[in-house]
Design an enzyme around this catalytic site. Structure first.
Site, PDB file in Angstrom:
ATOM      1  N   GLU A  22      42.408  58.491  42.477  1.00 30.69           N
ATOM      2  CA  GLU A  22      42.822  59.042  41.205  1.00 30.69           C
ATOM      3  C   GLU A  22      43.900  58.176  40.477  1.00 30.69           C
ATOM      4  O   GLU A  22      44.885  57.796  41.138  1.00 30.69           O
ATOM      5  CB  GLU A  22      43.244  60.322  41.541  1.00 30.69           C
ATOM      6  N   VAL A  25      47.515  58.963  33.553  1.00 30.68           N
ATOM      7  CA  VAL A  25      47.866  57.965  32.215  1.00 30.68           C
ATOM      8  C   VAL A  25      49.225  57.563  32.115  1.00 30.68           C
ATOM      9  O   VAL A  25      50.141  58.299  32.094  1.00 30.68           O
ATOM     10  CB  VAL A  25      47.356  58.931  31.083  1.00 30.68           C
ATOM     11  N   PRO A  26      49.493  56.116  31.939  1.00 33.41           N
ATOM     12  CA  PRO A  26      50.536  55.775  31.445  1.00 33.41           C
ATOM     13  C   PRO A  26      51.388  56.138  30.361  1.00 33.41           C
ATOM     14  O   PRO A  26      50.423  56.476  29.364  1.00 33.41           O
ATOM     15  CB  PRO A  26      50.462  54.216  31.727  1.00 33.41           C
ATOM     16  N   THR A  54      43.557  61.525  35.292  1.00 27.65           N
ATOM     17  CA  THR A  54      44.155  62.720  34.887  1.00 27.65           C
ATOM     18  C   THR A  54      44.130  63.070  33.312  1.00 27.65           C
ATOM     19  O   THR A  54      43.955  62.232  32.755  1.00 27.65           O
ATOM     20  CB  THR A  54      45.523  62.715  35.435  1.00 27.65           C
ATOM     21  N   HIS A  84      39.544  64.364  34.101  1.00 27.32           N
ATOM     22  CA  HIS A  84      39.962  65.825  34.351  1.00 27.32           C
ATOM     23  C   HIS A  84      40.201  66.304  33.064  1.00 27.32           C
ATOM     24  O   HIS A  84      40.087  65.439  31.911  1.00 27.32           O
ATOM     25  CB  HIS A  84      41.642  65.481  34.629  1.00 27.32           C
ATOM     26  N   ASP A 116      48.690  72.864  34.501  1.00 37.43           N
ATOM     27  CA  ASP A 116      50.084  73.310  34.940  1.00 37.43           C
ATOM     28  C   ASP A 116      50.682  74.019  33.794  1.00 37.43           C
ATOM     29  O   ASP A 116      50.261  73.376  32.271  1.00 37.43           O
ATOM     30  CB  ASP A 116      50.675  72.224  35.256  1.00 37.43           C
ATOM     31  N   TYR A 133      41.062  80.772  31.830  1.00 35.72           N
ATOM     32  CA  TYR A 133      40.912  80.122  33.345  1.00 35.72           C
ATOM     33  C   TYR A 133      39.839  79.012  33.281  1.00 35.72           C
ATOM     34  O   TYR A 133      39.119  79.105  32.219  1.00 35.72           O
ATOM     35  CB  TYR A 133      40.331  81.495  33.911  1.00 35.72           C
ATOM     36  N   TYR A 156      42.986  75.167  46.689  1.00 37.03           N
ATOM     37  CA  TYR A 156      44.452  75.320  47.026  1.00 37.03           C
ATOM     38  C   TYR A 156      44.330  75.726  48.642  1.00 37.03           C
ATOM     39  O   TYR A 156      44.277  76.984  48.863  1.00 37.03           O
ATOM     40  CB  TYR A 156      45.146  76.139  46.516  1.00 37.03           C
ATOM     41  N   GLN A 187      44.247  70.139  46.323  1.00 36.10           N
ATOM     42  CA  GLN A 187      45.720  69.805  46.165  1.00 36.10           C
ATOM     43  C   GLN A 187      45.959  68.916  47.304  1.00 36.10           C
ATOM     44  O   GLN A 187      45.426  69.065  48.457  1.00 36.10           O
ATOM     45  CB  GLN A 187      46.543  70.970  45.986  1.00 36.10           C
TER      46      GLN A 187
END
Length: 598
Positions: A22, A25-26, A54, A84, A116, A133, A156, A187
């Site tokens: 994984e 992104v910079p 991501t 993602h 998040d 959701y 999770y 996670q």
């Protein structure tokens, strides 16, 4: 290809566990370029089953960089990629744009997440016109694209920070799978016993899709604590017992931390629930590869030979528009990014024959397809890599450093040099010392087995061939002498062009593509994946001189006036030349002998 299909396909032929990487992104353009190089390097050394990128929600530059990274990894680097996608700050129109971009690039894998809260928010809130959701996002993707995408979801094992009830978390996970999810990525965690127990509970709850554990390397003590705290992760006491006494020694923390993670992975892989590891690289290389090396999962030499990185001398794109592409001009051998960008609008049936050899065709897209700049390095990075050359001797020494592997790129060469150059290395160095600046090359090959570690490509049990090729910058004053010598040697064919588009050649007017690489394989037609031809060379000339102009701009920004004047002299006083030695069976280096006699 879908992740679940790749997992199934691998397990049918090999019991050896697989892994994936994984990347995030910079924040800077230079960081993105560096990440491309790292992704490519890590792929070549480890052959992961897939990578994932991501998502940076909220629109703007970072969201666009997410889709750009996915598109480039699929189309240019040829890496199976999972994107993602979150609900955070995402209106449906933005989700549609992201999914369309993934679809167009050939990406078939989405990790669908709620996401998040934004950094400036205390609690997560759904966006007006968006989804609340992950299950709703999954249902939407299935409605729009049917079964095209494999969809992953988050798991999770230590509970979601917003929902401590284990039973509810299992219920929510089941709802996501019932909505259409195909696999679970968890996670990070360090409590392996708790994780295995959670896997057991997931299966007992009726969830039977693949579970992929998220593995976080330990690279430093402070980062280790910070990441565990951020994810509210339980750290076993024996981790603290081993790491706390050495917390100020980063090298030792990484060494012991790697052993702890390796031990954890071994227990996972022997549990019966897990056969694939997903490593959170944090865009770093060493820690991830150390884990795989100690687990004895890195590919062996035999695996490289039975599963070659590329069935062509260049890595095949995974973009569906390029699925019939089997030919590329050699000029972009070390610049795949700009080549793919400039040919991105070609139709499927234009690979490989629809463009090449037709001088009336607008064969290549405009240079602004490449993101506004052809130099992949920032002004600061240019200075670090190439300093401020003020003479042809300075430039020659820079090229020699590249040929010897001391620097990884040049303004016109994005990729590190490979060991194919060894066959020509001493001659290339001598030419640069003679102030003939070499740009690109390949040695002559006559019937080398396709399994050869340096020159091989394509299906096994075949043979590969190459004509010697050399591209270089030559002072205009020496061009008449070169032309006169080439008139006496018809086996050597050439193009030469200057900044003002003055072209000279000994190719006939009706000459089309000249194959400089080809392969003979059982039960197949001849493959000729690398060519030289006029239209492509003129497009490359335009790009090459533009690169020099952009380099000059960077030097102006660094107040290097003598270097600026030198680059201007390259534009005005030098000509770009390529020569092909069509006698691929000769043991002699006729191109070198000719140039040394000038």
């Amino acid at each position: 290809m879908k992740i679940t299909e790749k997992l199934q396909q691998h397990q049918e032929v090999c019991s050896k566990p697989t892994y994936s990487f994984e990347y995030f992104v910079p924040k800077t353009t230079q960081g993105v370029q560096n990440l491309y190089d790292r992704m490519d390097k890590m792929y070549q050394s480890s052959l992961p089953l897939f990578i994932d990128i991501t998502w940076n929600a909220g629109g703007g530059t970072l969201s666009k960089l997410s889709t750009e990274l996915v598109s480039t990894s699929q189309s240019v680097l040829g890496l199976e990629t999972c994107m993602h996608l979150t609900c955070t700050n995402m209106e449906i129109s933005m989700i549609d744009d992201a999914l369309e971009s993934a679809y167009n690039s050939g990406c078939q894998n989405i990790l669908a997440l709620r996401g998040d809260p934004p950094r400036d928010a205390v609690n997560w809130q759904p966006t007006e016109g968006g989804f609340a959701y992950a299950k709703d996002l999954i249902s939407y993707i299935r409605c729009k694209y049917g079964d095209y995408f494999d969809i992953g979801v988050a798991g999770y094992p230590e509970g979601h920070p917003e929902e401590p009830n284990k039973l509810k978390n299992l219920k929510y996970l089941k709802e996501k799978v019932d909505a259409g999810a195909n696999f679970i990525v968890t996670q990070m965690f360090y409590d392996v016993d708790n994780f295995i127990q959670w896997c057991k509970e997931v299966r007992e709850f009726g969830i039977d899709v693949p579970i992929i554990p998220g593995i976080m390397p330990i690279t430093g003590y402070a980062a280790f604590l910070r990441r565990a705290s951020w994810g509210q992760i339980n750290i076993p006491k024996y981790f603290f017992a081993l790491l706390d006494p050495i917390k100020d020694n980063d090298e030792l923390v990484r060494e012991i931390g790697t052993k702890l993670v390796v031990e954890m992975c071994r227990k996972l892989l022997s549990s019966g629930y897990i056969n694939h590891l997903h490593i959170y690289t944090m865009n770093l290389e060493k820690a991830s590869l150390m884990i795989l090396e100690q687990l004895d999962l890195l590919p062996t030499e035999n695996e490289y030979l039975t599963e070659p990185i590329s069935m062509l001398p260049w890595r095949k794109s995974l973009n569906p528009k390029r699925k019939f592409e089997e030919v590329r001009p050699i000029f972009w051998q070390r610049r795949p990014y700009s080549y793919v960008a400039r040919t991105s609008n070609w139709a499927v049936d234009e690979f490989p024959n629809g463009r090449f050899g037709d001088s009336s065709s607008p064969a290549f897209g405009e240079l602004d397809l490449c993101g506004g700049t052809l130099l992949r390095q920032s002004s600061k990075k240019c200075l670090e890599l190439w300093s401020t050359p003020e003479s042809i001797n300075d430039l020659a020494q820079l090229v020699i450093s590249y040929l010897n592997g001391k620097i990884n790129c040049l303004p016109w060469s994005d990729m590190p040099i490979d060991r194919e150059v060894d066959a020509l290395l001493s001659h290339l160095i001598q030419l640069n010392i003679k102030m003939i600046i070499t740009v690109n090359s390949q040695p002559q090959i006559n019937g080398t087995p396709s399994s050869d570690k340096i020159y091989g490509w394509g299906p096994k049990d075949g043979y590969v061939y190459q004509k010697e090729y050399l591209e270089f910058l030559l002072p205009k004053t020496k061009l008449p002498s070169l032309q006169a010598k080439l008139e006496k040697n018809k086996i050597l064919t050439y193009f030469a062009v200057d900044f003002e588009d003055n072209l000279v050649t000994n190719h006939s007017k009706d000459s089309k593509a000249n194959a400089v690489t080809w392969g003979i394989f059982p039960g197949r037609e001849v493959l000729q994946p690398t060519i030289v031809e006029k239209v492509s060379f003129l497009a490359w000339k335009e790009e090459f001189y533009r690169i020099l102009e952009e380099w000059k701009i960077h030097l102006i920004e660094n107040n290097a006036s003598d270097s600026v004047n030198f680059i201007q002299s390259l534009l005005e006083d030098y000509v770009l030349v390529n020569i092909v030695d069509n006698n691929f069976v000769s043991p002699n280096d006729d191109i070198f002998d000719l140039l040394m006699s000038l």
